[in-house]
Design a protein around this motif. Sequence first.
Motif, PDB file in Angstrom:
ATOM      1  N   PRO A 226       0.812  -1.230   0.000  1.00  0.00           N
ATOM      2  CA  PRO A 226       0.000   0.000   0.000  1.00  0.00           C
ATOM      3  C   PRO A 226       0.845   1.281   0.000  1.00  0.00           C
ATOM      4  CG  PRO A 226      -0.825  -1.572   1.619  1.00  0.00           C
ATOM      5  CD  PRO A 226       0.453  -2.145   1.089  1.00  0.00           C
ATOM      6  N   GLU A 227       0.361   2.265  -0.764  1.00  0.00           N
ATOM      7  CA  GLU A 227       1.044   3.559  -0.912  1.00  0.00           C
ATOM      8  C   GLU A 227       0.859   4.404   0.347  1.00  0.00           C
ATOM      9  OE1 GLU A 227       2.916   4.934  -3.501  1.00  0.00           O
ATOM     10  OE2 GLU A 227       3.133   6.589  -2.087  1.00  0.00           O
ATOM     11  N   GLN A 228       1.957   5.025   0.801  1.00  0.00           N
ATOM     12  CA  GLN A 228       1.911   5.816   2.033  1.00  0.00           C
ATOM     13  C   GLN A 228       2.357   7.257   1.825  1.00  0.00           C
ATOM     14  OE1 GLN A 228       0.592   4.180   4.574  1.00  0.00           O
ATOM     15  NE2 GLN A 228       0.582   2.303   3.358  1.00  0.00           N
TER      16      GLN A 228
ATOM     17  N   GLY B 212       4.868   9.137   5.912  1.00  0.00           N
ATOM     18  CA  GLY B 212       3.793   8.269   6.390  1.00  0.00           C
ATOM     19  C   GLY B 212       4.288   7.185   7.332  1.00  0.00           C
ATOM     20  N   THR B 213       3.335   6.393   7.759  1.00  0.00           N
ATOM     21  CA  THR B 213       3.598   5.323   8.715  1.00  0.00           C
ATOM     22  C   THR B 213       3.412   3.976   8.027  1.00  0.00           C
ATOM     23  OG1 THR B 213       2.820   6.699  10.532  1.00  0.00           O
ATOM     24  CG2 THR B 213       2.887   4.325  10.930  1.00  0.00           C
ATOM     25  N   LEU B 214       4.361   3.088   8.219  1.00  0.00           N
ATOM     26  CA  LEU B 214       4.230   1.752   7.648  1.00  0.00           C
ATOM     27  C   LEU B 214       2.990   1.086   8.252  1.00  0.00           C
ATOM     28  CD1 LEU B 214       6.011   0.102   5.660  1.00  0.00           C
ATOM     29  CD2 LEU B 214       7.019  -1.007   7.658  1.00  0.00           C
ATOM     30  N   PRO B 215       2.153   0.414   7.450  1.00  0.00           N
ATOM     31  CA  PRO B 215       0.979  -0.247   8.018  1.00  0.00           C
ATOM     32  C   PRO B 215       1.388  -1.194   9.143  1.00  0.00           C
ATOM     33  CG  PRO B 215       0.865  -0.271   5.625  1.00  0.00           C
ATOM     34  CD  PRO B 215       2.225   0.243   5.995  1.00  0.00           C
TER      35      PRO B 215
ATOM     36  N   TRP C 182      -0.945  -6.763   5.023  1.00  0.00           N
ATOM     37  CA  TRP C 182       0.138  -5.832   4.658  1.00  0.00           C
ATOM     38  C   TRP C 182       0.887  -5.320   5.891  1.00  0.00           C
ATOM     39  CZ3 TRP C 182       1.646  -6.139  -0.110  1.00  0.00           C
ATOM     40  CH2 TRP C 182       0.724  -6.525  -1.095  1.00  0.00           C
TER      41      TRP C 182
ATOM     42  N   GLY D 276       4.968  -1.467   3.000  1.00  0.00           N
ATOM     43  CA  GLY D 276       4.392  -0.258   2.425  1.00  0.00           C
ATOM     44  C   GLY D 276       5.282   0.308   1.334  1.00  0.00           C
TER      45      GLY D 276
ATOM     46  N   PHE E 287       6.473   4.043  -0.255  1.00  0.00           N
ATOM     47  CA  PHE E 287       6.554   5.483  -0.028  1.00  0.00           C
ATOM     48  C   PHE E 287       7.028   6.147  -1.318  1.00  0.00           C
ATOM     49  CE2 PHE E 287       6.815   3.268   3.906  1.00  0.00           C
ATOM     50  CZ  PHE E 287       6.103   4.040   4.801  1.00  0.00           C
TER      51      PHE E 287
ATOM     52  N   ILE F 236       9.573   8.126   7.100  1.00  0.00           N
ATOM     53  CA  ILE F 236       8.864   6.871   7.368  1.00  0.00           C
ATOM     54  C   ILE F 236       8.857   6.618   8.869  1.00  0.00           C
ATOM     55  CG2 ILE F 236       8.912   4.361   7.050  1.00  0.00           C
ATOM     56  CD1 ILE F 236      10.387   4.875   4.365  1.00  0.00           C
TER      57      ILE F 236
ATOM     58  N   THR G  60       8.132   3.697  11.562  1.00  0.00           N
ATOM     59  CA  THR G  60       7.957   2.250  11.659  1.00  0.00           C
ATOM     60  C   THR G  60       8.451   1.803  13.034  1.00  0.00           C
ATOM     61  OG1 THR G  60       8.427   0.118  10.611  1.00  0.00           O
ATOM     62  CG2 THR G  60      10.179   1.781  10.490  1.00  0.00           C
TER      63      THR G  60
END
Length: 286
Positions: free
Chosen positions: A119-121, A125-128, A178, A182, A184, A194, A196
Motif C-alpha cells: 500500500p502507498e503511504q 507516512g507510517t508503515l501499516p 500488509w 508499504g 513510499f 517513514i 515504523t
Amino acid sequence: MSITDDAPAATAAASGASATARFHADKSPYDAVRDTPKERVSLLAREVLEAIHDTIRKHHVTYDEYNALKAWMIDVGETGEWPLFLDVWVEHVVEEVANASRVGSKGTIEGPYYVPDAPEQGADGTLPMRDGEPGTQLLWSGTVSSTDGTPLADAKVELWQADADGFYSQFAPGLPEWNLRGTFTAGQDGAFRIRTIQPAPYQIPTDGACGRLIAAAGWHAWRPAHLHVKVSAPGHQLLTAQLYFPGDPHNDDDIATAVKPELMLNPQPQPDGSAAVEYGFVLDPA
Ligand SMILES: [Fe+2]
C-alpha cells in the motif's frame, strides 16, 4: 506477552510454500533467459557439476552420504524451501556480481519475503502496522538522488520488514495482510519520512529441510535485524538493499552473508524512547 501469542505457529512448511507460490506468481524466470546460448547453459551446468564431482573425490563422499543428499534435496522441494535455501546461501554472490559496477548506494540480497504492490503511504507516512505493534518506534528520514546529486522526485521506496517477533506478514500466519509492508513516494525534493518500528533479529525457519542442514552442520540460523527496501525511479537502476542496526550480535555472522558496512544505520535514541535515523539512497542511471 507477545501480540502474536494467540496466532498459530509459523512453520517452515507454511512459509516455504508461501515463498514458492509467491515466486511462481510474480516472476517469469524462464522467459528472462530464453535467448541464452546453449554454450553458456552447457558451460555453467558443467562447471557446477564438476565442482560437485571435485568435492566428492576430495572428501571421499560415501553412498550413504549421497543418498542422504538425495533425500534432503527431495525434502527441500516438497517443503517449498528452495527459495529460502537459494536466497540464504547463494543469492549474495549473484548480487555481488550483478552490482559490482554500481557507483551509487550499495545493495544486498532481496531474500524470499518480498511482495510487490504494498500500500502507498506518500512521502511522509507510517508503515501499516497493528494497534500497539511491539518494538522501538523508528522515525527514518532520507532522500533519493541520482549519482550526479539531482534529487529524484517521485522515487519509490518499498519497505518490508519482520515484526518484533521476527515474522513477515503473508509468510507467517496470524498477521494482517500488509503488516509492516508499504510503498513510499518521495516528494519533489526527493525526500521521504517513514515511521515504523525496529525489527527483531530472526532465525530462518528451523523446522524444515534447511533447518535440518543447519542442525546437522552445527551452524546457527540467525539473521541480524534488518529493514528490506527496493528503491526505484524512472531512468535509474532498481536498488534492492537491507539496512542493519549497530550492535546486533549477528551483524558479523549473518547466515545469509548479506551485511555490508555501507548498509549500517546509525539510529539516535530520542527522549521519548523512540529512535530517529537518517539514511538516503543514490541511484545509478539505467
Ligand atoms: Fe528479512
